[in-house]
Design a protein around this motif. Structure first.
Motif, PDB file in Angstrom:
ATOM      1  N   ALA A 315     -44.620  49.347  22.979  1.00 27.24           N
ATOM      2  CA  ALA A 315     -43.803  49.051  24.255  1.00 27.24           C
ATOM      3  C   ALA A 315     -43.119  50.081  24.866  1.00 27.24           C
ATOM      4  O   ALA A 315     -42.799  51.123  24.060  1.00 27.24           O
ATOM      5  CB  ALA A 315     -42.917  47.911  23.858  1.00 27.24           C
ATOM      6  N   PRO A 316     -42.904  50.254  26.103  1.00 26.58           N
ATOM      7  CA  PRO A 316     -42.376  51.373  26.522  1.00 26.58           C
ATOM      8  C   PRO A 316     -40.824  51.452  26.593  1.00 26.58           C
ATOM      9  O   PRO A 316     -40.196  50.575  26.405  1.00 26.58           O
ATOM     10  CB  PRO A 316     -42.822  51.342  28.194  1.00 26.58           C
ATOM     11  CG  PRO A 316     -42.871  49.756  28.346  1.00 26.58           C
ATOM     12  CD  PRO A 316     -43.525  49.247  27.144  1.00 26.58           C
ATOM     13  N   GLY A 317     -40.298  52.633  26.451  1.00 24.66           N
ATOM     14  CA  GLY A 317     -38.840  53.180  26.397  1.00 24.66           C
ATOM     15  C   GLY A 317     -38.377  52.105  25.045  1.00 24.66           C
ATOM     16  O   GLY A 317     -38.787  51.817  24.338  1.00 24.66           O
ATOM     17  N   GLU A 318     -37.423  51.289  25.654  1.00 22.90           N
ATOM     18  CA  GLU A 318     -36.554  50.547  24.864  1.00 22.90           C
ATOM     19  C   GLU A 318     -36.923  49.027  24.669  1.00 22.90           C
ATOM     20  O   GLU A 318     -36.328  48.369  24.208  1.00 22.90           O
ATOM     21  CB  GLU A 318     -34.783  50.534  25.146  1.00 22.90           C
ATOM     22  CG  GLU A 318     -34.305  51.823  25.071  1.00 22.90           C
ATOM     23  CD  GLU A 318     -34.230  52.168  23.552  1.00 22.90           C
ATOM     24  OE1 GLU A 318     -33.608  51.208  22.746  1.00 22.90           O
ATOM     25  OE2 GLU A 318     -34.454  53.260  23.254  1.00 22.90           O
ATOM     26  N   ALA A 319     -37.925  48.739  25.228  1.00 20.74           N
ATOM     27  CA  ALA A 319     -38.464  47.326  25.446  1.00 20.74           C
ATOM     28  C   ALA A 319     -38.901  46.939  24.036  1.00 20.74           C
ATOM     29  O   ALA A 319     -39.292  47.736  23.267  1.00 20.74           O
ATOM     30  CB  ALA A 319     -39.737  47.328  26.363  1.00 20.74           C
ATOM     31  N   ARG A 320     -38.436  45.545  23.678  1.00 20.57           N
ATOM     32  CA  ARG A 320     -38.526  45.062  22.571  1.00 20.57           C
ATOM     33  C   ARG A 320     -39.184  43.850  22.584  1.00 20.57           C
ATOM     34  O   ARG A 320     -39.191  42.892  23.647  1.00 20.57           O
ATOM     35  CB  ARG A 320     -37.209  44.742  21.887  1.00 20.57           C
ATOM     36  CG  ARG A 320     -36.373  46.084  21.342  1.00 20.57           C
ATOM     37  CD  ARG A 320     -36.946  46.528  20.425  1.00 20.57           C
ATOM     38  NE  ARG A 320     -35.916  47.614  19.821  1.00 20.57           N
ATOM     39  CZ  ARG A 320     -36.187  48.934  20.128  1.00 20.57           C
ATOM     40  NH1 ARG A 320     -37.001  49.255  21.148  1.00 20.57           N
ATOM     41  NH2 ARG A 320     -35.434  50.086  20.193  1.00 20.57           N
ATOM     42  N   PRO A 321     -39.872  43.094  21.455  1.00 19.94           N
ATOM     43  CA  PRO A 321     -40.436  41.905  21.364  1.00 19.94           C
ATOM     44  C   PRO A 321     -39.330  40.754  21.810  1.00 19.94           C
ATOM     45  O   PRO A 321     -38.143  41.177  21.155  1.00 19.94           O
ATOM     46  CB  PRO A 321     -40.957  41.724  19.879  1.00 19.94           C
ATOM     47  CG  PRO A 321     -40.808  42.962  19.480  1.00 19.94           C
ATOM     48  CD  PRO A 321     -40.061  43.940  20.229  1.00 19.94           C
ATOM     49  N   ASN A 322     -39.894  39.757  22.558  1.00 18.90           N
ATOM     50  CA  ASN A 322     -38.864  38.726  22.956  1.00 18.90           C
ATOM     51  C   ASN A 322     -38.238  38.008  21.723  1.00 18.90           C
ATOM     52  O   ASN A 322     -36.986  37.858  21.576  1.00 18.90           O
ATOM     53  CB  ASN A 322     -39.581  37.706  23.839  1.00 18.90           C
ATOM     54  CG  ASN A 322     -40.085  38.308  24.978  1.00 18.90           C
ATOM     55  OD1 ASN A 322     -39.288  38.679  25.941  1.00 18.90           O
ATOM     56  ND2 ASN A 322     -41.324  38.518  25.185  1.00 18.90           N
ATOM     57  N   TRP A 323     -39.031  37.725  20.656  1.00 17.96           N
ATOM     58  CA  TRP A 323     -38.453  36.880  19.464  1.00 17.96           C
ATOM     59  C   TRP A 323     -37.351  37.980  18.806  1.00 17.96           C
ATOM     60  O   TRP A 323     -36.303  37.378  18.379  1.00 17.96           O
ATOM     61  CB  TRP A 323     -39.380  36.460  18.369  1.00 17.96           C
ATOM     62  CG  TRP A 323     -40.258  37.733  17.911  1.00 17.96           C
ATOM     63  CD1 TRP A 323     -41.617  38.099  18.352  1.00 17.96           C
ATOM     64  CD2 TRP A 323     -40.067  38.692  16.848  1.00 17.96           C
ATOM     65  NE1 TRP A 323     -42.044  39.315  17.279  1.00 17.96           N
ATOM     66  CE2 TRP A 323     -40.898  39.723  16.635  1.00 17.96           C
ATOM     67  CE3 TRP A 323     -38.747  38.977  16.021  1.00 17.96           C
ATOM     68  CZ2 TRP A 323     -41.034  40.842  15.762  1.00 17.96           C
ATOM     69  CZ3 TRP A 323     -38.724  40.022  15.243  1.00 17.96           C
ATOM     70  CH2 TRP A 323     -39.685  40.864  15.025  1.00 17.96           C
TER      71      TRP A 323
END
Ligand code: SF4
Ligand code: SF4
Ligand code: SF4
Lengths: 529, 380
Positions: A315-323
């Motif tokens: 995932a780009p940058g700080e993006a994280r899985p929703n869960w």
């Protein structure tokens, strides 16, 4: 769907109603076309002459919103001419007498008057449907996105039970789900009335089961709000904190002006998405999420098949899985959750809590997915529901329904019917497809599709910018004159902000499902110059 | 007894009546080369590469294994000297028929290996076939060590301009071997009826519509034709120059768009998807995809992606850490629950995200917030 996609290609007869399959579910449509090439008979019921009609034996160009009348008319003929499957009706169904009574008042002449279909064609179609067994019925949002959506669905079930086409290969009622994981989101209990696996929140034992599993007490027993109620709650401040995950409500809900007023009224709005969009403009906090192919997980398709989704890119940058994001919020509110991956969540929670999914584990769906119900780890999954007429609740009940018109019908001020849908090259509000190379080249803007006859009457040329107005708003949009659309109908999509049909659509809902009537409202067309 | 047995290369195999020799062979992992066969469609016999030799009482005869049905007692040879000789000839003819600039025939003075090395070095050159190393014809030329340029014949198609007026598919008919797989894929598999054989005789060619470009035909860019083309005549434009077949890892996944749930193979190089194909024989789509599933993968690499949490400040947003953003969310929700009760919170889950995400969100609402105000766009 009660049946599976691979049966489409083997079907002997298909009735496709309210489904623009070649654009909205293209690969499903290929199987239908394969069946036709092998000699199957295809009946298409749709106001528009869309691509699939080219392959049809019979096209029923019914008026928008007249589905129940047409279906009742067909059943009237089946009963009157004694063409229905009396054995199946007697052994597997109940409530036939009430159905008979209801459809008795829909002779083809009356059904024809409401639906605009020649009564003789209704008779012929009923005979055609009874001539072959089984018949497979497929439908999409053309059936559900009406104030009578639930009734439309029940009518289709009535027809298939009357014809004895339930619980057999190449039969059944088959709603093609619009979005890739609508089925899954329902199965997971992202609904105000059920836990995962459709266990009612009002049921004490279900609540106790989930209280034990989640290590909490006092799970709420009252059904929650549905989306339209939540939105209205924002205005009257009954809802103070609103959390939108991955839906661009500002463009997808009917009557954009109303929706935007509601979103702007939110006291505290959290939006979790992969892009900034029209909805994030109203947020107080925006949380960046990992996208498809940036984390592992599962999707459940229309045929109830749970298939794997896998990671290809970080995932780009700080993006994280929703869960992960939900888990972190829970932790900050005093709840420590053990599961630390999608696999943990599925194998140790979801499949343990939802009996229909109990037999599905990640190691079993490395390749092809499994179709639920799949109660044990040795169960092969269920491609066809209600086999041999065995309905989940014992006998199948006929649920006769009366036709009701759309909430807003054309009049002198707004003489055209507007119906909406999706086009091949884009998907919903283009959050995804609009950011893919090439797809915008294929379709770069909205159009209002109109008939040649109406274009001539209003002196509108191909590609001319016109104004489309409803009681809610107006848009300026390019006219696309096409033989697909009958006189009196305007057809539009909601892929682009400019010219989005939802500036015009009517925020009225099916009383039970609260599905909005995207498929019918009244508009006027105006030449600009 | 033994009513349905045939012998292939000295071994006996069972078959089901109705199966072709090729199908029996494939089922038993015997590799009979073929370039025009496409599962589930009518056999065309166009490439002639799948020929095999049958031992009959009166002698030997040659048949196309893709169309000849298996019969009890048949004795089949798939690589007899005669077959190999014919096969080499046919492969040579195909190499000669167009711009197959990977072949060794035009450079008969160089050894095969030298050529391979020089071709690899020149990979960026425009004139090198884009599917070099991923071409079924090239693979057969290598397997049978065919030297091309036997006939010296050039077909008219060789001078055809490359068609690239659409965003997805490059058509280079100068490399087409007229195997007909794309025609079968378009007409019998996807049934889009966009392309067909045209101009019979020596000018024969695959045409779109009545002889126009894909863009102006009935083509809907499902890309099925590209997936089945054995050579470099049809290639994905977006994948061009992004990765060679041996550099990519193939990852199976599910399409993120509609409710059919097609199974895809992501071709991934350096953590980046460079191409998508359908999973052959995978359920539910049997290898098929539509334009969105095949070409709609690169949105995840858009530089417009959200990359950090944002918090509203006056008229705009400022970037924030996860710690700050999540604490703000948790604190605000807690305060609202304290002041107005749990039902003052509501949430909408995503019908496009994975099951595990929806499960987790409803759990957050029910178990932590203590409200059932959770819904999603179930009805759209
Ligand atoms: S992309 Fe699809 S529709 Fe277009 S020519 Fe190829 S197979 Fe036919
Ligand atoms: S374009 Fe490819 S698939 Fe089509 S006939 Fe030519 S070589 Fe065969
Ligand atoms: S490839 Fe096309 S038909 Fe298949 S799931 Fe994706 S969007 Fe649907």
């Amino acid at each position: 769907m009660t049946n599976s996609f691979n049966e489409f290609a083997k079907a002997k007869m298909l009735l496709v109603i309210g489904s623009n399959m070649t654009e909205a579910h293209p690969v499903a449509a290929t199987f239908v076309k394969n069946a036709v090439q092998k000699g199957a008979t295809l009946i298409v019921a749709d106001p528009r002459k869309h691509k699939l009609v080219d392959f049809a034996h019979t096209h029923l160009p019914l008026k928008v919103g007249s589905d129940v009348a047409l279906l009742n008319g067909l059943m009237h003929v089946l009963i009157q001419e004694d063409l229905y499957d009396s054995e199946f009706v007697e052994t597997c169904c109940e409530g036939f007498d009430v159905l008979k009574q209801t459809v008795a008042s829909y002779p083809p002449e009356k059904a024809g008057e409401i639906s605009g279909i020649d009564p003789e064609l209704i008779r012929q179609t009923a005979r055609l449907l009874a001539s072959v067994k089984p018949v497979m019925v497929c439908y999409t949002l053309g059936i559900t996105e009406h104030t009578s959506g639930k009734n439309n669905v029940m009518s289709i079930a009535n027809l298939q039970m009357l014809l004895g086409n339930m619980g057999v290969p190449c039969g059944g009622v088959n709603p093609l789900r619009g979005q890739n994981n609508v089925q899954g989101a329902c199965d997971m209990g992202a609904l105000p009335n059920v836990f995962p696996g459709y266990q009612p929140v009002g049921d004490l034992s279900a609540r106790q089961k989930f209280e034990n599993a989640w290590g909490v007490d006092r799970l709420p027993e009252k059904n929650g709000l549905m989306i339209p109620e939540m939105m209205e709650g924002l205005v009257d401040k009954m809802v103070r904190g609103f959390y939108i995950f991955g839906e661009n409500l500002a463009n997808t809900e009917p009557d954009i002006r109303k929706v935007e007023h509601e979103l702007a009224s939110a006291e505290f709005l959290v939006v979790q998405d992969i892009f900034e969009n029209e909805t994030t403009r109203f947020a107080h906090v925006v949380l960046p999420a990992a996208a498809w192919s940036e984390n592992d997980g599962t999707f459940t398709n229309s045929e109830r098949r749970v298939s794997r989704v896998r990671t290809a890119s970080p995932a780009p940058g700080e993006a994280r899985p929703n869960w992960w994001i939900f888990r972190e919020i829970a932790r900050r509110m005093g709840h420590t959750w053990e599961s630390d991956s999608a696999k943990d969540l599925w194998d140790n929670e979801i499949s343990v809590l939802a009996p229909n999914l109990a037999g599905i584990k990640y190691h079993r769906i490395e390749n092809d997915g499994l179709q639920w119900p799949c109660p044990t780890e040795s169960h092969p999954g269920t491609p066809i529901l209600h086999l041999e007429g065995r309905f989940t609740k014992g006998k199948g009940s006929f649920m006769p329904v009366e036709w009701t018109p759309a909430a807003e019908v054309p009049d002198d001020d707004y003489p055209f019917v507007l119906s909406t849908g999706r086009r091949l090259y884009h998907y919903h509000t283009r959050t995804q497809t609009g950011n893919c190379e090439g797809l915008n080249d294929m379709l770069g803007e909205e159009t209002a599709d109109i008939s040649a006859a109406d274009a001539q009457k209003l002196n509108i040329d191909q590609n001319e910018m016109i104004r489309v107005k409803s009681r809610r708003g107006e848009v300026t949009v390019k006219a696309r004159i096409t033989h697909e659309v009958p006189e009196g109908l305007v057809w539009m999509a909601f892929h682009f902000r400019e010219g989005n049909a939802n500036w015009l659509t009517n925020p009225v809902y099916d009383p039970d499902t609260l599905t909005a009537e995207y498929k019918a409202c009244a508009v006027s067309l105006e030449k600009i110059a | 007894m033994d009513q349905n047995r045939i012998t292939i290369n000295g071994h006996a195999y069972e078959f089901t009546p109705g199966q072709t020799i090729l199908e029996v062979a494939q089922q038993n992992l015997i590799d009979i080369p073929n370039l025009c066969h496409l599962k589930g469609t009518r056999a065309t016999g166009a490439c002639r590469v799948c020929i095999v030799e049958l031992e009959e009482s009166w002698g030997r005869k040659i048949v196309s294994s893709c169309s000849a049905p298996a019969k009890n007692g048949m004795i089949v040879h798939t690589e007899s000297p005669k077959i190999v000789a014919y096969r080499k000839f046919y492969i040579g003819l195909m190499l000669d028929s167009g711009n197959h600039n990977c072949d060794i025939g035009a450079r008969a003075d160089e050894s095969w290996t030298d050529f391979q090395i020089s071709a690899m070095e020149n990979d960026q050159k425009e004139e090198l076939c884009p599917v070099w190393g991923d071409c079924e014809l090239q693979a057969l030329a290598y397997r049978y060590q065919v030297k091309g340029r036997v006939s010296g014949r050039h077909r008219e198609a060789v001078t055809l301009p490359i068609e690239g007026d659409n965003p997805f598919i490059i058509r280079d008919m100068s490399r087409c071997i007229l195997c007909g797989r794309c025609v079968a894929a378009c007409n019998e598999v996807q049934v889009n009826q966009a392309i067909d054989f045209g101009f019979r005789g020596t000018k024969e060619q695959i045409i779109a519509g009545t002889g126009t470009t894909l863009m102006n035909s009935a083509c809907v860019f499902c890309g099925e034709c590209v997936q089945v083309c054995p050579v470099g005549a049809l290639v994905e434009k977006k994948a061009l120059g992004k990765g060679r077949p041996w550099e990519v890892t193939k990852i199976r996944t599910t399409c993120p768009y509609c409710g059919v749930g097609c199974q895809q193979l992501l071709h991934v190089k350096n953590d980046t998807i460079v191409k998508v194909t359908g999973v052959e024989d995978g359920a539910p789509n049997q290898g098929r995809l539509c334009v969105k599933g095949r070409f709609g993968y690169d949105f995840i690499y858009s530089d417009k992606r959200l990359k950090t949490p944002l918090i509203r400040e006056k008229d705009g947003f400022r970037e924030a850490s996860w710690e700050e953003a999540l604490t703000l969310v948790a604190d605000t929700f807690t305060r609202i629950i304290d002041e107005s009760g749990p039902d003052a919170l509501a949430g909408v889950s995503c019908a496009r995200s994975i099951n595990e995400d929806s499960y987790q969100m409803q759990k957050l609402f029910r178990a932590v917030f203590k409200t059932n105000n959770i819904d999603h766009c179930a009805r759209t």
